[in-house]
Design a protein around this motif. Structure first.
Motif, PDB file in Angstrom:
ATOM      1  N   LYS A  21      -0.871   3.177   6.066  1.00 36.86           N
ATOM      2  CA  LYS A  21      -0.328   4.583   5.510  1.00 36.86           C
ATOM      3  C   LYS A  21       0.177   4.585   4.051  1.00 36.86           C
ATOM      4  O   LYS A  21      -0.170   5.368   3.258  1.00 36.86           O
ATOM      5  N   GLU A  22       0.891   3.628   3.844  1.00 34.03           N
ATOM      6  CA  GLU A  22       1.911   3.574   2.531  1.00 34.03           C
ATOM      7  C   GLU A  22       0.701   3.193   1.143  1.00 34.03           C
ATOM      8  O   GLU A  22       0.651   3.688   0.205  1.00 34.03           O
ATOM      9  N   GLU A  23      -0.080   2.309   1.690  1.00 36.78           N
ATOM     10  CA  GLU A  23      -1.289   1.971   0.733  1.00 36.78           C
ATOM     11  C   GLU A  23      -2.171   3.369   0.389  1.00 36.78           C
ATOM     12  O   GLU A  23      -2.715   3.395  -0.708  1.00 36.78           O
ATOM     13  N   GLN A  24      -2.409   4.026   1.565  1.00 43.31           N
ATOM     14  CA  GLN A  24      -3.432   5.325   1.265  1.00 43.31           C
ATOM     15  C   GLN A  24      -2.565   6.512   0.395  1.00 43.31           C
ATOM     16  O   GLN A  24      -3.212   6.681  -0.463  1.00 43.31           O
ATOM     17  N   GLN A  25      -1.398   6.291   0.690  1.00 45.72           N
ATOM     18  CA  GLN A  25      -0.440   7.324  -0.104  1.00 45.72           C
ATOM     19  C   GLN A  25      -0.462   7.016  -1.526  1.00 45.72           C
ATOM     20  O   GLN A  25      -0.655   7.889  -2.475  1.00 45.72           O
ATOM     21  N   GLN A  26      -0.206   6.013  -1.715  1.00 40.55           N
ATOM     22  CA  GLN A  26      -0.136   5.210  -3.060  1.00 40.55           C
ATOM     23  C   GLN A  26      -1.711   5.375  -3.926  1.00 40.55           C
ATOM     24  O   GLN A  26      -1.658   5.653  -5.241  1.00 40.55           O
ATOM     25  N   GLN A  27      -2.678   5.125  -3.134  1.00 45.23           N
ATOM     26  CA  GLN A  27      -4.023   5.250  -3.902  1.00 45.23           C
ATOM     27  C   GLN A  27      -4.134   6.834  -4.139  1.00 45.23           C
ATOM     28  O   GLN A  27      -4.939   7.242  -5.350  1.00 45.23           O
ATOM     29  N   GLU A  28      -3.622   7.726  -3.242  1.00 47.56           N
ATOM     30  CA  GLU A  28      -3.904   9.169  -3.515  1.00 47.56           C
ATOM     31  C   GLU A  28      -3.250   9.570  -4.673  1.00 47.56           C
ATOM     32  O   GLU A  28      -3.747  10.316  -5.584  1.00 47.56           O
ATOM     33  N   GLN A  29      -2.079   9.143  -4.903  1.00 50.46           N
ATOM     34  CA  GLN A  29      -1.185   9.339  -5.950  1.00 50.46           C
ATOM     35  C   GLN A  29      -1.837   8.818  -7.308  1.00 50.46           C
ATOM     36  O   GLN A  29      -1.797   9.686  -8.286  1.00 50.46           O
ATOM     37  N   GLN A  85      -4.551  11.402  -8.180  1.00 48.80           N
ATOM     38  CA  GLN A  85      -4.166  12.703  -8.732  1.00 48.80           C
ATOM     39  C   GLN A  85      -3.803  12.147 -10.094  1.00 48.80           C
ATOM     40  O   GLN A  85      -3.912  13.300 -11.225  1.00 48.80           O
ATOM     41  N   GLN A 127       2.334   0.983   9.653  1.00 48.21           N
ATOM     42  CA  GLN A 127       3.013   1.835   8.661  1.00 48.21           C
ATOM     43  C   GLN A 127       2.485   1.039   7.028  1.00 48.21           C
ATOM     44  O   GLN A 127       2.196   1.708   6.390  1.00 48.21           O
TER      45      GLN A 127
END
Length: 394
Positions: free
Chosen positions: A380-388, A391, A377
Motif C-alpha cells: 500500500k505504501e508503494e502504491q501511494q508513492q507511485q500515485e504521488q 500527480q 502494509q
C-alpha cells in the motif's frame, strides 16, 4: 644356668643314633652369614641385601621341603611321587632357561622335554638295574637321587647354552663362510658344539677327580651321619657320580644341538634374529617374584571388590535405619498432611509448566501475524508513492 646351656646342646638317644640339631644350633650356624655381609659392606660389593634374602629363602625353602616330604614318604603312593617328580622337573626347566643369556621361541618346552627324558632314562636305569629296589617308585630313593640328578643337569644345560649362544654370536662370520663353502649346519658348528660340550662336562669331571681325596660328597656324608656302613655309603656315592655325569652330559649335548637347529634353519642359513635377550629376574627367582606379585594383585582386587560392594550396603542400611527411627506416632499423624502438601506442590508446578508451554507456543503465532501485517502494509505504501509521483508529473 644349666637349663640354658641345655638349649645349645644337641640331643641324641643312644650311641649310634642320629644327633638332632636344635633350632638354636641352626640359628648359630646362620649367624655365620654375617661374615659374608661384613665383607660385602667393607668392599662395597652391594651383596649384603642379596645375602639376607638368600639366607631367609634357604631356611624357608628347606623347612617347607622337610614338611612336604614327610607325608610323601609316609604314603609312598605312585601318583604322589610322580606328581612331585614332575614338579621338580618343571622347576628345573624354569631355572635352566632363566640362567641363559639369550633364549629362542619354544626354548622352555624344549628344555623341559630334554630334562624329563634324560632324568627318566637315568633314573629308570639306576632304580631298576643298578639299585634294584621294589617298588621302583619308592620315595625314599627316587626323590633324593632325582634331586641330585636334576641339579647337575641344570648346570650342564646352562653352561652349554650360554657357551653356544656366545660362540655363535661372536663367530657368526666364520660360520657363514663355512656355510657359503657348502658345509651343512652341523659341519659348520662342529667346533662350537665341541667347545660348549667340553665346558658343560668340565664341572662333573673335576668333581669326579677330587671326590674321596679332597671332599666327601653330600650323599655319602648323610649316610655316614645316619649310621650307615661307610663301605655302602661309598658305593652309593660312586653310583650317584656316574648317574650325574651321564645325565648332565646327555642333557647338555641335546640342549646344544636343539639351540643349533634353531639358530641355523633347515636351509643351512644363520638366523641370529631368532635369539631374544633374556630379561632380568628370570628363572626360579623371577617365577617366585611374579607369582608373589600376581597373588598380591589378586588379593588387592578381591579386597577392593569387597569394600566397594560393602559400602552401598552400609548406606542402604543407614537409610533404612534412619527411616525406621523417624517413624513415631506424631510423624504418622502428620503424614497425611505432608502427603497433601506434596500433592498440592506437584499440581501447582505442573500447571505453571503448562502455562509457560502455552505462552511459548503463542509467541511464534503472534510473530507470524505481525510479519503478515507488515508485509500487507508495504505494497500500500508503494502504491501511494507511485500515485504521488504521477500527480507531480502531471
Amino acid at each position: 644356668m644349666t637349663d640354658i646351656l641345655q638349649l645349645f646342646k644337641p640331643h641324641h638317644d643312644g650311641k649310634d643314633s642320629i644327633v638332632d640339631i636344635t633350632v638354636t644350633g641352626v640359628a648359630l650356624a646362620a649367624a655365620l652369614i654375617l661374615v659374608q655381609g661384613l665383607v660385602s659392606i667393607r668392599l662395597s660389593l652391594g651383596l649384603h641385601s642379596q645375602l639376607l634374602v638368600a639366607g631367609v629363602r634357604c631356611i624357608v625353602q628347606l623347612s617347607l621341603l622337610g614338611y612336604i616330604l614327610v607325608p610323601i614318604f609316609n604314603n609312598n603312593s605312585l601318583w604322589v611321587v610322580l606328581l612331585y617328580s614332575g614338579f621338580m622337573v618343571w622347576i628345573s626347566a624354569v631355572e635352566a632357561v632363566g640362567r641363559s643369556i639369550k633364549i629362542y621361541r619354544g626354548m622352555f618346552f624344549t628344555t623341559w622335554a630334554i630334562i624329563a627324558a634324560c632324568a627318566a632314562s637315568v633314573m629308570a636305569y639306576a632304580l631298576v638295574l643298578v639299585i634294584g629296589i621294589e617298588p621302583w617308585w619308592s620315595a625314599q630313593y627316587l626323590i633324593p637321587i632325582l634331586g641330585m640328578v636334576l641339579g647337575n643337569t641344570i648346570s650342564g644345560i646352562s653352561v652349554g647354552l650360554s657357551t653356544i649362544f656366545e660362540e655363535v654370536s661372536s663367530g657368526a662370520d666364520r660360520i657363514e663362510k663355512l656355510l657359503a663353502m657348502g658345509a651343512t649346519r652341523v659341519e659348520a658348528t662342529h667346533d662350537v658344539v665341541a667347545r660348549a660340550t667340553r665346558l658343560a662336562m668340565t664341572p662333573i669331571l673335576n668333581q669326579m677327580s677330587v671326590v674321596g681325596l679332597v671332599s666327601i660328597p653330600g650323599m655319602m656324608t648323610g649316610q655316614i651321619l645316619s649310621g650307615s656302613n661307610p663301605d655302602q655309603a661309598a658305593r652309593y656315592q660312586m653310583v650317584i657320580m656316574f648317574l650325574l655325569g651321564a645325565a648332565a652330559t646327555a642333557a647338555a649335548v641335546a640342549s646344544v644341538y636343539a639351540a643349533i637347529f634353531q639358530v641355523l634353519d633347515g636351509c643351512h642359513r644363520l638366523r641370529l634374529e631368532r635369539l631374544i635377550s633374556e630379561k632380568k629376574g628370570s628363572g626360579v627367582n623371577g617365577f617366585l617374584t611374579e607369582t608373589a606379585k600376581a597373588i598380591f594383585r589378586g588379593l588387592r582386587y578381591i579386597l577392593c571388590c569387597y569394600c566397594c560392594r560393602r559400602k552401598p550396603r552400609q548406606e542402604d542400611d543407614r537409610h533404612t535405619s534412619a527411616t525406621a527411627g523417624d517413624s513415631t506416632p506424631e510423624r504418622d499423624a502428620k503424614q497425611p498432611l505432608l502427603d497433601a502438601d506434596h500433592t498440592w506442590n506437584a499440581t501447582t508446578t505442573t500447571n505453571n509448566n503448562n502455562q509457560q508451554q502455552q505462552e511459548r507456543q503463542q509467541q511464534p503465532q503472534q510473530q507470524q501475524h505481525a510479519n503478515a501485517g507488515s508485509s500487507q502494509q508495504a505494497p500500500k505504501e508503494e502504491q501511494q508513492q507511485q500515485e504521488q509521483q504521477q500527480q507531480q508529473e502531471e
